[in-house]
Design an enzyme around this catalytic site. Structure first.
Site, PDB file in Angstrom:
ATOM      1  N   ARG A   1      67.366  46.160  13.447  1.00  5.61           N
ATOM      2  CA  ARG A   1      67.438  47.632  13.467  1.00  5.61           C
ATOM      3  C   ARG A   1      68.747  48.140  12.857  1.00  5.61           C
ATOM      4  O   ARG A   1      68.774  49.206  12.243  1.00  5.61           O
ATOM      5  CB  ARG A   1      67.268  48.154  14.897  1.00  5.61           C
ATOM      6  CG  ARG A   1      65.826  48.064  15.379  1.00  5.61           C
ATOM      7  CD  ARG A   1      65.639  48.641  16.758  1.00  5.61           C
ATOM      8  NE  ARG A   1      64.223  48.780  17.074  1.00  5.61           N
ATOM      9  CZ  ARG A   1      63.748  49.222  18.225  1.00  5.61           C
ATOM     10  NH1 ARG A   1      64.586  49.587  19.190  1.00  5.61           N
ATOM     11  NH2 ARG A   1      62.456  49.330  18.426  1.00  5.61           N
TER      12      ARG A   1
ATOM     13  N   LYS B   1      43.169  46.325  25.076  1.00  7.34           N
ATOM     14  CA  LYS B   1      42.342  47.319  25.757  1.00  7.34           C
ATOM     15  C   LYS B   1      41.911  48.483  24.881  1.00  7.34           C
ATOM     16  O   LYS B   1      42.709  49.060  24.153  1.00  7.34           O
ATOM     17  CB  LYS B   1      43.106  47.876  26.968  1.00  7.34           C
ATOM     18  CG  LYS B   1      43.413  46.825  28.030  1.00  7.34           C
ATOM     19  CD  LYS B   1      44.154  47.445  29.210  1.00  7.34           C
ATOM     20  CE  LYS B   1      44.383  46.404  30.303  1.00  7.34           C
ATOM     21  NZ  LYS B   1      45.083  47.003  31.471  1.00  7.34           N
TER      22      LYS B   1
ATOM     23  N   GLY C   1      53.510  48.060  18.667  1.00 11.50           N
ATOM     24  CA  GLY C   1      53.238  47.009  19.654  1.00 11.50           C
ATOM     25  C   GLY C   1      53.479  45.592  19.154  1.00 11.50           C
ATOM     26  O   GLY C   1      54.526  45.270  18.594  1.00 11.50           O
TER      27      GLY C   1
ATOM     28  N   GLY D   1      55.993  53.117  19.514  1.00 12.93           N
ATOM     29  CA  GLY D   1      55.319  54.308  20.037  1.00 12.93           C
ATOM     30  C   GLY D   1      55.169  55.431  19.033  1.00 12.93           C
ATOM     31  O   GLY D   1      54.122  56.091  18.961  1.00 12.93           O
TER      32      GLY D   1
END
Length: 397
Positions: free
Chosen positions: A36, A197, A354, A377
């Site tokens: 980063r 999911k 993710g 996110g």
């Protein structure tokens, strides 16, 4: 492009408050992965080259509005100096007299890092007075933290409305890549949506159906779609309470002329561990005592054909239990095919969110993708079609 970049700003002699994401992994007080930090280097170097004073605003961890010494940004200084190749000074606060004095004392050609913005409770509340106090120490605002753009915080949103504002190089690259992938893409567009999911990807699937031509569904999510078709998935990870929702998604995709690509064959095992005994069976032939852990070779071949016809691929989530061999095969093979097509100039590939970055890095394909976002996110919310406060503030600046 409704937002300005560093190229549009006069920076000579200006204090450039630069919001960055250096929320890096640290062990025993030392940065263990400087990725980063490396990604903000082009922005900082360009500000210096234009005669500006880069003053870095950043958060670290979740101190919840209190001063937590273990979450001080001071520990990132050695890594920052190594990557940036210039002296980096540090101020014990991000507002007020302490920050002002540190800016006044900053030698030309140096960088200043301000202390963790989240040491102030007002940061996450996007308190107007706090944003004003922050803006008071600078002349120009540059946001280079796309990964925090989905947060309406003082340092990501509030301050952008108070100073001349622009996107940094990382933010610019991210927004440009996303615009090419979904804003005005070259068709056909294929989305790869994987993960455990369906319930966590409902908004994503709902937004993509109307924007892409095909959606490849993998991971545990695919099991829920198989179950929705009346297929027995044995002991596989599956949200049986979401099968009705999966049926609705299938109906919507058919109405929108968006093809859903589901596994036709699968890799099954009786236990979830590396190199567990496994076999390949048809997707509708999973034994009652087994679990589906990856897509099979026929499915991989089908995905490759879908990729061959594509001009744009947007990727979010793995196709199987990529963390352990041999259940990483489908993710690896599909990623390598997408990477090869990208390298050949036949397709634009944008991935993120993710486990995606970890999966693509593990496959060795990440470096050949057009753009891999580390934003998590924010990347996912953008794919879901949501307005990102940090980006909206730049557009309105």
């Amino acid at each position: 492009m409704a937002w300005k970049t560093l190229d549009d700003m006069e920076l000579s002699g200006k204090v450039v408050l630069t919001r960055v994401d250096i929320n890096v992994p640290v062990e025993a007080g030392k940065v263990t992965d400087a990725t980063r930090i490396e990604r903000i280097a082009p922005t900082v170097k360009d500000i210096l080259a234009k005669g500006g004073k880069p003053v870095l605003l950043a958060h670290f961890g979740r101190p919840k509005g209190k001063v937590v010494p273990e979450m001080s940004l001071r520990m990132t200084l050695p890594a920052l100096e190594k990557v940036l190749g210039v002296p980096v000074a540090f101020a014990e606060d991000c507002v007020g007299d302490v920050a002002e004095k540190a800016i006044a004392d900053l030698p030309p050609g140096s960088v200043l890092l301000l202390e963790n913005t989240r040491f102030h409770a007002e940061e996450e509340k996007n308190d107007p007075a706090f944003a004003k106090a922050m803006a008071a120490i600078g002349d120009v605002y540059c946001n280079d933290a796309f990964s925090a753009a989905h947060r309406a915080h003082a340092s990501t949103e509030g301050i952008a409305r108070l100073l001349p504002a622009c996107a940094g190089r990382l933010m610019q690259a991210e927004l440009s890549a996303l615009e090419k992938a979904l804003g005005a893409p070259e068709r056909p567009v294929v989305a790869v949506v994987g993960g455990a999911k369906v319930s966590t990807k409902l908004e994503l699937l709902g937004n993509l159906i109307d924007k892409v031509d095909s959606i490849v569904i993998g991971g545990g999510m695919a099991n829920t779609f198989l179950a929705a078709q009346g297929i027995d998935v044995g002991k596989s990870l599956c949200e049986h309470d979401m099968t009705g929702t999966a049926q609705e998604i299938m109906a919507k995709s058919e109405a929108a002329n968006c093809t859903l690509v589901l596994p036709t064959d699968v890799v099954i095992a009786r236990e979830f561990k590396a190199n567990a005994p496994h076999e390949i069976v048809a997707a509708n032939a999973c034994p009652a005592d087994a679990m589906i852990l990856d897509a099979g070779p026929a499915t991989i071949a089908q995905i490759a054909l879908v990729f061959e016809a594509a001009k744009t691929i947007v990727w979010n989530g793995p196709l199987g239990a990529f963390e352990i061999a041999p259940f990483n095969a489908a993710t690896d093979a599909a990623a390598k095919r997408a990477a090869a097509l990208t390298k050949a100039g036949r397709v634009l590939t944008v991935a993120g969110g993710g486990d995606t970055v970890a999966a693509l890095n593990a496959s060795g394909a990440a470096e050949d993708f057009t753009y891999v976002s580390t934003a998590g996110g924010a990347f996912l919310e953008w794919l879901e079609g949501k307005v990102l406060p940090g980006v909206a503030a730049l557009e309105q600046s």
